[in-house]
Every structure is written in structure tokens, then in C-alpha cells.
Design an enzyme around this catalytic site. Structure first.
Site, PDB file in Angstrom:
ATOM      1  N   SER A 180       0.753  -1.284  -0.466  1.00  0.00           N
ATOM      2  CA  SER A 180       0.309  -0.223   0.550  1.00  0.00           C
ATOM      3  C   SER A 180       0.791   0.831   0.025  1.00  0.00           C
ATOM      4  CB  SER A 180      -0.881  -0.058   1.375  1.00  0.00           C
ATOM      5  OG  SER A 180      -1.144   0.935   1.590  1.00  0.00           O
TER       6      SER A 180
ATOM      7  N   LYS B 193       0.673  -3.352   5.875  1.00  0.00           N
ATOM      8  CA  LYS B 193      -0.728  -4.488   5.028  1.00  0.00           C
ATOM      9  C   LYS B 193       0.244  -5.131   3.907  1.00  0.00           C
ATOM     10  CE  LYS B 193      -4.101  -3.224   4.100  1.00  0.00           C
ATOM     11  NZ  LYS B 193      -5.712  -2.411   3.200  1.00  0.00           N
TER      12      LYS B 193
ATOM     13  N   ASN C 264      -1.852  -6.851   0.856  1.00  0.00           N
ATOM     14  CA  ASN C 264      -2.762  -6.996   0.470  1.00  0.00           C
ATOM     15  C   ASN C 264      -3.352  -7.621  -0.540  1.00  0.00           C
ATOM     16  OD1 ASN C 264      -4.575  -4.293   1.149  1.00  0.00           O
ATOM     17  ND2 ASN C 264      -3.411  -3.419  -0.483  1.00  0.00           N
TER      18      ASN C 264
ATOM     19  N   ARG D   8     -24.688 -10.040 -43.562  1.00  0.00           N
ATOM     20  CA  ARG D   8     -23.969  -9.331 -42.820  1.00  0.00           C
ATOM     21  C   ARG D   8     -24.564  -8.313 -43.192  1.00  0.00           C
ATOM     22  NH1 ARG D   8     -19.286  -9.377 -46.199  1.00  0.00           N
ATOM     23  NH2 ARG D   8     -19.814 -11.536 -46.559  1.00  0.00           N
TER      24      ARG D   8
END
Lengths: 451, 451, 451, 451
Positions: free
Chosen positions: B277, B283, B285, B316
Site C-alpha cells: 500500500s 499491509k 493486500n 452481413r
């Protein structure tokens, strides 16, 4: 009770068939849940886990013995209909039997198994419609196999085909979808029995045997692991339905275009009061196509819901399973309406080969430009041929003179033009493709009849 | 060049694999189109429709001989890359060969056939990732087959399972998706060759033979009828990819939850600088899971595009075919990123059985409430049993006293409680289900290895 | 009649409110169409185009005078309910009045105007729910403005906030959506009156005056040009509803997570029989959140339908208008259910500040790592500070020693730590943000009350 | 690098404008992030939180000083580009300044603020295109305000309008969308600055002042509460873009239909090499319309992603924020291509009033059936009138006799027919509506010019 146009008394008959409505009615859902509880009681009775009398007692209860409105009111508190449903069944059983009801199961087992039973019924309805549609389209394909018709790309005349070829392309697309149905059916008709966390632990060593008996009782297969949060099958069903509807929408798109006033090559068969307008008494709207196209516009959204719901975590997530209920039955409803209208189209479309021929002829031979260009390329190279034809085409557009005359004047060999301006090779090629579509339909219908 | 995060130099490496990026690179697209033109020249040469020297001459052209930016500029005017592409090839060929290039074909034939060749390569990459993921999950499943863990529904403790069972449910879901891959591959690897209106009329009676040779040259199958406007196969590919991603998202959802700070049962393996982070140096994550979940949120939208594009009319339509290009390669890109991260998770997830055990124990035995209730029901009936347990549970919550003590005091038989509060039956049931998942994976991997 | 779970007697009460069900009932639709025809007759009567007696005669007809099932059967043939509806009205009127009914109008005028009247009622219901939700959340925000709580990202502890701040973020999101409602309402409440091709030619020079009177009679505005094929307003309504539901789903996602057994910071208020489990008598499922999340998963799909339907060509397309009916009322249904549950949550959520505090404390001070790192950065630079904290955090994780002790030992200044490990600055910052949310809610509620 | 057709060197130029590509290029993203960091340094410098020299030092760094590929490689590990970006900036700054960079902010603050700056530029491009389109359509509307043309519903002739009316309905729809742009712009141009959990706690009491200065520096507004997980604004932007594209698709749908060979009322202006076919040298495909329609089919899917991403929980969720990146820039890309082609159409569409008149005349007067029926209703009642006209219409279809003759023979009053078969009232009504559309466009363009 009509958030959905499929369920409305006013618009429901327009968008969904009565037969499919019956399959997904509240009463049918209750009946299927009852069948699931009964099968469970039978399997557990055989394993000695519950009294043998439970299953017969359950079998005597009728869907109408249950009060749907009361179940609904209580579902508001429980979040799953199976909880009040089991309580209501218990109240209808002798006390010593009721206590054994639903043993080891969780609500989702009953609700999902019931859903699978409803899907089985729904698939049968669809298969019958598909056979009828393929029959109708095969007749159209055969009849008009060699009826010359403009082939169009981007709304523009491109090169000649036959109307049987066009009908054959619709049919082949539907065949492709229909060919997946047997495998889809087999993959989907799987019972759910896992108990609160999927392991069916409450049944101990009898778990596997009960699971197999339960499924067999209902004519369903067994999954290796409980599928409470593994919703890929439901996505597959939804994806197939959305694809089927898109395939029918191809046909409807063509029919709306080909029945435009200026084109007039086909028309939805007139019927008393059908496709009228409140303001324009002379109009004949392509209503069947419109119903199919409305389903085509709505189907992708329902599939989004099913995929969103498939990313379910834990042993049961909060809310995602319920989201499925907002989408899967609706897709069956849309499909039923679209199939019914496609059947009507396949069986009764008005075809006007004269108008098709007149449209082919309206551009002074420009429809043969590709054939001419290809033929010339063998002589002068592709770039030169294309330039020559493009220049001549501009002259045709400006003066209205026939392309053949212009090209002759520009020095193109007469014999080559003779051949290039002949409809027969284009028709033969189209008829050949139509023939392949017809053979494909024979095989597919044979497999559908086995469902 | 970065409307899509998949294509950005900044975010592309996060969301898609390099190998998949190569498969769908502009260069690979050009190479595949070149392969298609070469195969066509070979098939038409064999039929005597074009000079035999055309195919070898084409085979000598390399993708890098073509200027992608110049092709792009001209595609802006033509709407389809095949038109400037064919012109560019022609300029690289001797004049008398160049005139015969692309005979009878239409742009869409070359572009669609090239796409199918790219899909074949992409499927091979996916199959390899799936085998690795299933290997990793099988190891996790086996290792923790009997490691007790909380089973959860709605985020709440429900009943005990094992972590091997949870990993097995992930694996079984992925197996279900993977089991469809061989049939999907076979169904999808179909050449496109129909000419301007799908009938290949310019090739006359040689059309069918050339079509078959063309497909065989490329290792592809032949469709009964040209699939220019029959896009169901592309929807099927997209639906499978979206389902696969949703299946991986189930695992990611569980991992994010189980690695929440308070729960701490699993954690993504730490790696230098990974999942950090900018503001919070402490942290870690769950970044792999986040990448998978971002793909899970984006996949349904791309499928919508494919279904919308499938309702193509005429020989088409105007625009719908092109819409496919906005979706199908992106789904492969998302899948490649999600598979890569799922593989990392399967091969390196940190598992903390002690924390799992501690979490099981944290509620004073409420995790056994279902087992107790089931056991008591045999004695006193289901309603009474549930009421007794619910009352005791409320007391446990209020006082913190263990459920077993409360129930003993309320008169529940000690022997019955002895059994109901035993983790072993729940673990055995979970291990049994995990075993079924392991057996399923063996079969599925065997089939994947054949792709 | 239950393709949609919203309409089912079993599941409808769970997913949609009774009041909203009444707004979109078949009876209400018929009543709104009747109001539209009456207003038209009044406006045309004033312009001398129809007998003055027509409007009063229409006003005497009651919705129940019409047979919904019969209208539905005939709608199957006409494709639009207005055609049999007008015929049925005519049969109820004196002959010389009936002939003048619906003069100059087309079916779509009546059906769209009726829909707009229903939307007006639906918006009133939504506004009332929004006010109640904002009231409830304001109380929560105020009460817990300074109750410390973990702030989380990716499921991981990040830094301290307060619970009032979290509730404030929910409230602020809902405010953002609610703030759009007045303008959306004004933009949407527009009458439709264009006749068969939108020009209202049949009314000649009186057209504009009649159009204005018609709208004014119904309390609606007038569009510059007929909006038969300009469906942007309907997309805007659907997009707003889907966004509102997503906004409520943010709250529900948080509540499911924060009420997980291990986290236990909040809980849905218990109510007799609510959120129970058929298998687990001890469980208290976050049922309100689950209903909201199911709506959140289903809403995007319905919006797809509305956008698909917005690309309507001509003066009326074939099928796209009808597709709208498959989506817009359902979105109102989903919203009604989600709002009702959100209101219950806002008014009765159980909050456990002690558990919040315990969770803050459970990581040995890691929750302060960001604050420490920021403080240290002022001394040693950001990189060094982050490295120091990351190293200490690893030690905390490994040994369980408090972060503050580790950092002190590593040489961090005690005074700096004193400040960084103080919850008060974080709480003050959170409370300040909560205050801004409270002020926003005051303004928004004031505007909602005017609707 | 081409999972998306928008980013491909081959197809990108077809589908998106160069100017929009520049706005969303990696380089522009880096430049916008740099602007955000610089503004933050300036605001924090003013508050005495960081050295005053930081902002000027940052302002001297150029986007090209940063290595995008290297940032991309490191983003693979961090999950967010802001982390390696900040580290790279720090390496370019004097050490004592670098330590103060990014103070109190979180990655999402920088990335979201940069996105908002890019959106501002993108909106300016769109506004310029909208003005040009409205100018072009106003010219068409004025020029053909009284050129009679068939009004069509369901592909069928309905009643006469004028081509200026049709162009006016396109214009009015685009005006409705464009009228929302100023408010959308104002609502969206909001800075993001909340720090790790949205409270900006690290800045203490200076937080609000820094937040306001930061936003003001960038010309942005401030949200009451950090919008890290409140993505409603991004949904609103996406919904507006999807609606705009659908509005352009209405025009494209009409142009494809009206330029069909049999109808030929309009045609895309020819340009060297434009809209050609590799097989058909004579064709002129409506390529601009096809590009718009491909965007129309793809836009709804991207909106699904944005709504899915909006249900973000916590202070930052795992994956949902990133999902936004898969959708929002792509919608701007699709819009840029669709707007460019719409501008070309508005400025250069070929219109053929003679063909319009011929088409009006081709049905023997059936186009007047509604007018006749309305006129007759005044005499004989609506039912009788409709029956009389319907019967006559059938005769017209069967015999080719003009409707007027048939009706005269059936006893309709000649004077009444004289009036009903007069094109002038229909043209006058259409011209009147066209006039209202022209007035609407004047107002809308005035507001767009202020953006």
C-alpha cells in the site's frame, strides 16, 4: 402482481406461452418441492434413517393443500420459501412422521432440486417447439431452394442467393443451438442434496447412498460435490436460452426488413385482428417478429444476472443465490414466447418470389457485379477488374443504363458476360448450401425427439 | 493506445498475461490472416482455380513485411482490415500471382478464420493454466482434507467442514468448467469460407472441395453453412470464459474473506513488494484475489456485447459483427490474468489450520448446533429440537457459557451430546466430498492434457 | 404467473414492497391508461375536436369495469394493450361518444403516458423511503460519530476510523443518489402525445394546444418532439434506480462483512423467525442485506435491456419499445424491496462498539502503522520510515509483541509514538467527515420532502 | 497490445478518434497523475505541511521522464500504478524533498483525481463534436423541413412526415442527451483526497483546507466525503455515454434502413475507397452507421461493469475499483468514434427527396389511410371508419387500384377525401415539430459552448 411484463395479465399472453407459465407457476414450484421432499423421505426411509411411512404420507399431500399466500408472507421473514414450506408440510403430517421430514437437508437442496425438475419440464416444451420450427423452416427451405432472391449485406444488394438459402441459414443457426440441447439437458438435470454446508454430514455414512437414491427417484444425476455455490450449470442454461433467442432474433430481423413496404418479399401471415394499429387500419405489423426482437433485447440482461450470481462465495453467500430467481425463469418465459412466434413464422410465412425477382432486377444488373468482377479478374487481374466494374457501376447509377450494356461498350467479352449475368450458378450454389442445412436439420431433429 | 486497461503499458501487465497478449497482438492477427490466405491459395491451387505458385509465394511473406499502422489508416475507410490487407499482399506478390489472391472469398472469411486460429492458441494457454491450477488445488485439498475449518453461510458460522473440502469445492467448480473445454474447442475451431453472401458461388462446383481443403490446411473443421451471421459459437466461447472467470472469482471471494484480519485462516503468499500500500507499510493486500475479482466484475459486460452481436441479420449486418471485436479478445485477456493469479493462489496459498481451529472454537460450541439439533430431533421431534437449541444458543450468546453445558443443564442426554459435539463425523463427511472432487480432477486433467 | 420472483406469491413479498406492487399492478396500469384517455378527451373537448361530454363519460368508468384477462387475450393479437383497451372503453360509452375516443392518438401515447403516471407514484414511494433511511443513518452517524472502529481495505485492517464515519459514508452515497431525484423526476414526468408518427397531424392546428392541455391535465410536462423512439428518459430512470440499488448494496456488503461471526461489530436486529435457517436453529442470517445484494446483482441486467431498447429506429421500431416493459417496472420492484430492507437496517441495526474496540486492539497496534509511518517520515524520510515500520510490523506478526514496543526498541522517539498511537486524531478526522455527511443529508432531505 | 479493438493499430483508427486516444494514453495518465501530485504539494506547502520547494520541483518533471514500461512491470506487484509512480518521482527529486511527496494521500486519490482530469478533457472533445453534429442536423432539418417522406413504424409505411422532421427527431434526441452534459460535468469534476481510509487523518486539522486547495489548484470541486468507494459519479458518466451512443444509434439505424437499395432515400456520402467491399466493387456500405451501431451494441456491456463496480464495500474493496478501468475509458473511446461518424453523417448525408416522394406514392395512397380514417370517423364513428378503410386497403393491396378510387366507389364523400389525401397538413405538422427541435438545439448548443 406484475413487475414483469411476462407475468402481467395484460401483457403476459403476448410474451410467454401458457404451457411455460404453468411450468413456472407457484403451484408447480410447490409441487416440485413436494416431489423433492417425498423423494428424500423415500431415500432416507430405504436407508433406515426415517420411518418408511413418511414418503407415502408426503405423497398424499397435494400442492393445493398448501396456502401459497401464507407461505409467501412467511418467506418474507425467512428469506427462503423452503422453511415455511417444511413447517407447513409438518403441520399436515402425523406428529411422529413430521419430526423426520427434511432430515439432513437444507432449504437450498429442496429449492434447487425443484428448480431442476421445472427446468426438465421446460426443456421438453422447448424441444417440441424446436422440432416444429425446424419442420416449418425445412419446408420453406425446400420449397424455395431455387427461388432467386437478393443477398444483402449492410442493407445493400450484394449478390444473388435463393430464399431457400436464407431460410436455410436461419434453420442452420437454430440447429446449431438445438444440437447443444441434449448435452445441456444431461448436464443440468442434477439433484441438489448437501445439507447446511454441502457435506450432508447429518446422514453419516449413509450420505452417498441417500444422495444417489434421492436423485434416482427424481430421474436426476448426482454431482460430485454439492453445487450450492457452484452455479455454472445455471449460467449454461441461461446462456443457451439467450443464444437461442438471439438465433431466433436473426430470423425476425430479416423478416422485419424483408417485409418492409418497399421490399415486400415476405410478410407475416394475416390473421383476424393481428398486428393491427390503433391509428392505422391499413397496417399489418410484423408482430411475431416484434415479440421475438423484444425477447432478444431483454435476454442479455438476464444472463448478466446469472453470471453475477455465479461468483458465489462460502458455503452459501448472502444474496447471490436469490438473484438467480430474478433471471432464470424469466429467460424461459422469454424463450417460450419467442419460440411460439418463431413457430408461427416458420409455419405460415408469406413468401413472394415474384417480388424477390423484381428486387433482383431493379438495379440494372448491379447484383451481378461481383460475378462479373470475379470473371474479369481471370482475364485482366483483380485490381483492373474491380476498377472496371466500379466505374461501370457508377455509370449505371448515374444513367440507369444496364450494367451489361455499359460493360459491353467498355470492351468486356460478351461470352464472359453471358455467363456472369446468369442467375443459375448463384442459385445452384445457394441451393447446395440449403441442402446442407436440410441435412443438418434431419440429424438435429432426430436427437431432439429423443429428449 | 489504452482505452482498455488490458492494453495499457501501465496496467496491462497487472491484468493479462504476456503470452495471451502475444496471441492477440496485431502482429499475430496479421500472421493468422496470412495463414488463412495461404491456405486458401493452396486449396484453390489444388482445385486448379489459381496458379499453384500463389501459395508458396504467400508463404514467403512475413507478418513484418506488412505495415500495421498503414493497414490501420486504411481500415478507417474500408471498415474491415482484410481489404487493405489483401491490397498490401498483392503489392508484395508478382503481378500475375497477385491477381488471383483471395479468390471467391470475402473479408469476413479471412478475419473470422484468423480469429479462430488465435482462439485455438488462446485455448492452449488456458488449458495449461487450468492443469496447473487443478494440480495446485489438488495438493491443497489432499493436504487439508481433514483439517477442520468453519463452514460459513451468509458470513455466519454454520457447521464444521474441512479446509480440504473448501479447496475441493473450488476445484470441483473449476473442473466443471474445464470439462466443457474439449467440446467447446472442437465446436469452435471451424473455418470460415463463404464469399460475399455465404454461398461461395464464385468457385462454382469446386466450392465444397475448396472449403474442405482450406479448413483441413488450417486444422479446422467445416460448418454446414457459412457462419458469417451465425455467431452462436462466439457467444459460447464468451460464455465459457465468463463462467470460468466467475468460477475463479468464487475462490477469490473466499480467500479475501478468509484472509480478513479477524479471520486470518488463509493469506496470499508474501512476495517482495507485492500487495503493498502506498500509505500503509504493514499491509498485505490479497492482490491476486483482487485481480480475479476485477475480472469477475468486468466479464458479464463483455458477454452482453457478444450476445447483442449474435442477433445479426441479412448476409452481413451493419455493425454487429464489428461489435464482437470489442469483447471477445478482451475476455481472453481478462481470463489470462485471472488464471495466472488463480495459479499463484493454488500453488502458494498460506493456510493456517490453527487459526481455523481457533475460529471453530470461538463460539462456545454453537458450530455444533446443527448436529445437536439433528440428533435431538430423533428423540423429541424436529420442532422441539430446534426450539431447544435456539433457546440454548441465545443463552450462549448472552452469557458466553458453552452450548454443551447449557444443553446438559436443559436435560439433553450426555451421550447424545458426546456424539454431536464430535468434530470427526463432520470432518469425515467433508473429507469424503473432498475425495470425490479429487477424483473428478484426475479425469478432467487427463482430458485437458489431450488438448 | 411467476416468471419473475418479484411477482411470485411465494417470493414476491420478500423482494418487493406491497405499495410498489400496487403501483405497477395491472389494475393500476389500466387506471392510468383511463386517466390518460380522459385527459385527452378533456383537452380535445376544450379544443372543440370531440364532444364535451366524452371526458365526463370516461371519468365515470372505473378500472374494475374492464376485464383484464380479456384485454390480455386480445393483446396477444394486437401487440399493444391500448388497442383492445380502447375498444373495451368504446363498448362502455354511448355510441356517439365512443366514436370520438382516442382521437389522433396512437397506442404508445396512452401506454407511455400511463407509465409516466405510474413512475410518478413510484418516485413518491421511493422518496419517502429515502427520507426514512437518511433519518435512520443520520441517527447512527451521530450516535457513533466518535465510536472508534477499524477502517478496512481489501478486507484488511488499514487505519482507525469511527463507526459514525462508516455510516456517514453510506449516508453520503445515498445522499448523492437522492440529490439527483428531483431533477430526474422533473425530466421524466413528460406526457406522450404524438399520434401514429409523432406529428399529431390529425389534430391539425390544434395539435400543440391539445398537447399542452393534455399534459397539464395530468400534471406532466411536454416534450419538444414526440418521444416514441427517444427513450433516453427511461434509461435515465433505470440508471438512477440501478445506481441507487448499488449504493444500498455498499451498505449491505459492509453489514454482511461486519456481522460475520469473527468480526461481530454489527448485526441485523433480531426479529421472531427472521433470518433463520431450516437446518441451523442458532443462526441469524443478515437477511435484509441479502435481499439488497440480490437486487444489486440483478439490477445491471435490467439496465442493459433499457439501453438496448433505446436504440429505437423509425417512428416506432419492431420490438424494442416492448423490451422496456421487461425491465423498467422490475427495477422499481427491486428498488422497493432494497429500500425497505435498507430502511429496516438504518432504523434498527445492532452496533457493538466494544467489539469494534476489541478488533482495533487485536493486532498489537498495527492499525497505527500508517500514523507512525507518516509521523516518522517527517524525521527520516518516507522511504526509511516505511521500511522501519514494515520491518517492525513483520516482527509484530511473528512474535505478537506490540508494535509500539518494537518501534521503541528500534529507536523511534517515544513522544512521536505517543502521538501516533493515539486514537483521538483518527477519530477526530473521522468525526469531521461524518459531520459533513450529516450536513449533506439535511439538505438532501429538505429537497426530497418537496417531491 | 490489442485485447481491445479500440487500442489495436489495425482497428483502433476505425473505432476511436485520435484526440480521444491521446486523452486516455498512458502518457496522458502519467501527466495527470503528475499534475495531481504537484497540486497536492502546492496545497500542503501552503499549509506548511511540506517544503514549499516540493511543488516547483515536481512541476519541473515531465511525463517523459518516467518509464511507462517500468511502471507497468512494478504495477503487476503493487496492484496500483500510483505506488511505483510515487517511488519513481521520489527518485527524480532531491532526497529531502522526495521524502515529503504524497503526504497523507493514498494511491487511489492520485489515480482517481488523474482520471477526473482526463474526463474533463474528454468531455471537452465530446462537447465540440456535439455542437458540430447539432449544427449539421439543424441544416438538414431546416433544408428538408417540408420535404415529404414516409413515416414508418415496424418497417411498414405508416403516415407521411417530412425528412426534416425525421432529422429533427434525431437532433432532439441528441439535444436531450447533450442538455445533461453541463450538469454531469459539474457533478463529475470532483477531486479525490482522502488518504488510506478516506478521513485524511494524517493531515490533522489542516485536512479540510488542504483538500479545498488541492481541488482548487486543479479546477475541481470537493466532495463532502471521500468517494473512494462511492462510484455513483462514474456510473453516471458511463450511463450518459451509453445513452449518447444509443441516441446516435437511432440515427444510424434509420440511415442503414433508409439507404437500403430498395428504399434509397438517403446514402452516406461517397468518398474515395470508403465503405467498399473486398468482393463487391459496386457496393457502397453505410460504414459510418456501422461504426456507430457497433458502438451501440458494445456500450451496454461496459455500463454493466461500472454498475457492478459501484457496489464497493469497506474503505476500499478488493477488485471492484480496478474493474472500472476495464470500462470507463473504453466507453469514451467508443463514444469518440461514434461521434466522429455521426458528425460525418450530419454534415454530408446524401438526401434524395425525389425517391422519398416516389416511396410515398408507391402504395396507391395507403399512406393516407390514417388521415382518411380519422376524417371518416367524424362522420360514421371510429369503428365504422376503420372497417371501411381496412376493407378498402385490402382491395388496394389485391388489385393495385388507388385507395382514393376505391373509397369514392364505396361512397366516401369526395370533399373529405380531397382533404385527407392532401400531403400538406401532414407536412405542416411535421414541419412544426421540426421547428420545435430546431429551437431546442439553439438552446442546447448555447449551453454546450460554455463548457
Amino acid at each position: 402482481m406484475t413487475f414483469s411484463a411476462l407475468d402481467s395479465g395484460l401483457t403476459g399472453p403476448l410474451f410467454a406461452s401458457d404451457a411455460m407459465r404453468t411450468v413456472f407457476s407457484d403451484r408447480a414450484r410447490v409441487a416440485a418441492m413436494l416431489a423433492a421432499e417425498t423423494a428424500l423421505a423415500r431415500a432416507e426411509g430405504a436407508a433406515g434413517l426415517v420411518p418408511k411411512g413418511l414418503a407415502p404420507a408426503l405423497a398424499r399431500i397435494k400442492p393445493d393443500d398448501l396456502d401459497i399466500a401464507a407461505l409467501g408472507t412467511r418467506t418474507r421473514d425467512t428469506g427462503v420459501v423452503a422453511i415455511p414450506f417444511v413447517k407447513a408440510l409438518e403441520a399436515l403430517l402425523p406428529e411422529k412422521l413430521g419430526a423426520h421430514l427434511h432430515k439432513g437437508a437444507t432449504s437450498q437442496d429442496i429449492v434447487d432440486t425443484a428448480l431442476v425438475l421445472q427446468i426438465a419440464d421446460a426443456i421438453s416444451l422447448i424441444a417440441a417447439d424446436l422440432i416444429a420450427i425446424l419442420d416449418g423452416l425445412a419446408t420453406l427451405t425446400r420449397k424455395h431452394r431455387r427461388s432467386p432472391c437478393v443477398g444483402r449485406t449492410y442493407g445493400q444488394h450484394a449478390a444473388p442467393v435463393t430464399f431457400g438459402y436464407i431460410a436455410g441459414t436461419w434453420m442452420s443457426g437454430i440447429c446449431d443451438a438445438a444440437a447443444e440441447l441434449p448435452a445441456l439437458r444431461q448436464r443440468t438435470l442434477v439433484a441438489s442434496l448437501g445439507g447446511p454446508v454441502g457435506t450432508l454430514a447429518a446422514l453419516g455414512e449413509a450420505a452417498e447412498a441417500v444422495g444417489e437414491d434421492f436423485a434416482a427417484e427424481l430421474g436426476l444425476a448426482v454431482a460430485p460435490v454439492a453445487w450450492h455455490t457452484n452455479r455454472a450449470r445455471m449460467v449454461a442454461v441461461g446462456s443457451w436460452l439467450a443464444t437461442l433467442i438471439a438465433t431466433l432474433a436473426r430470423m425476425a430481423t430479416d423478416i422485419v426488413f424483408m417485409s418492409a413496404t418497399e421490399i415486400g418479399e415476405v410478410g407475416e401471415a394475416p390473421a383476424e385482428g393481428r398486428g393491427g394499429s390503433s391509428a392505422m387500419p391499413h397496417k399489418r405489423n410484423p408482430l411475431s417478429s416484434a415479440v421475438i426482437l423484444s425477447a432478444g433485447a431483454a435476454a442479455p440482461g438476464f444472463l448478466v444476472t446469472l453470471i453475477n450470481a455465479a461468483a458465489s462465495g462460502q458455503q452459501r453467500p448472502a444474496g447471490l443465490w436469490q438473484a438467480e430467481w430474478h433471471a432464470l425463469p424469466s429467460l424461459f418465459g422469454l424463450a417460450s414466447g419467442a419460440l411460439g412466434e418463431a413457430r408461427r413464422l416458420a409455419e405460415s410465412l408469406d413468401v413472394d418470389p415474384k417480388r424477390m425477382r423484381a428486387n433482383l432486377d431493379m438495379t440494372g444488373g448491379l447484383i451481378f457485379a461481383d460475378a462479373v468482377s470475379t470473371a474479369l479478374a481471370g482475364r485482366v487481374g483483380r485490381n483492373a477488374a474491380q476498377a472496371m466494374v466500379a466505374k461501370a457501376a457508377a455509370e449505371v447509377r448515374a444513367t440507369g443504363e444496364p450494367l451489361r450494356e455499359v460493360l459491353l461498350r467498355d470492351g468486356a467479352p460478351a461470352a464472359l458476360l453471358e455467363h456472369a449475368f446468369d442467375l443459375r450458378p448463384a442459385s445452384a450454389a445457394a441451393a447446395s448450401a440449403a441442402g446442407r442445412a436440410l441435412r443438418q436439420a434431419v440429424t438435429v431433429k432426430r436427437d431432439l425427439r429423443k429428449l
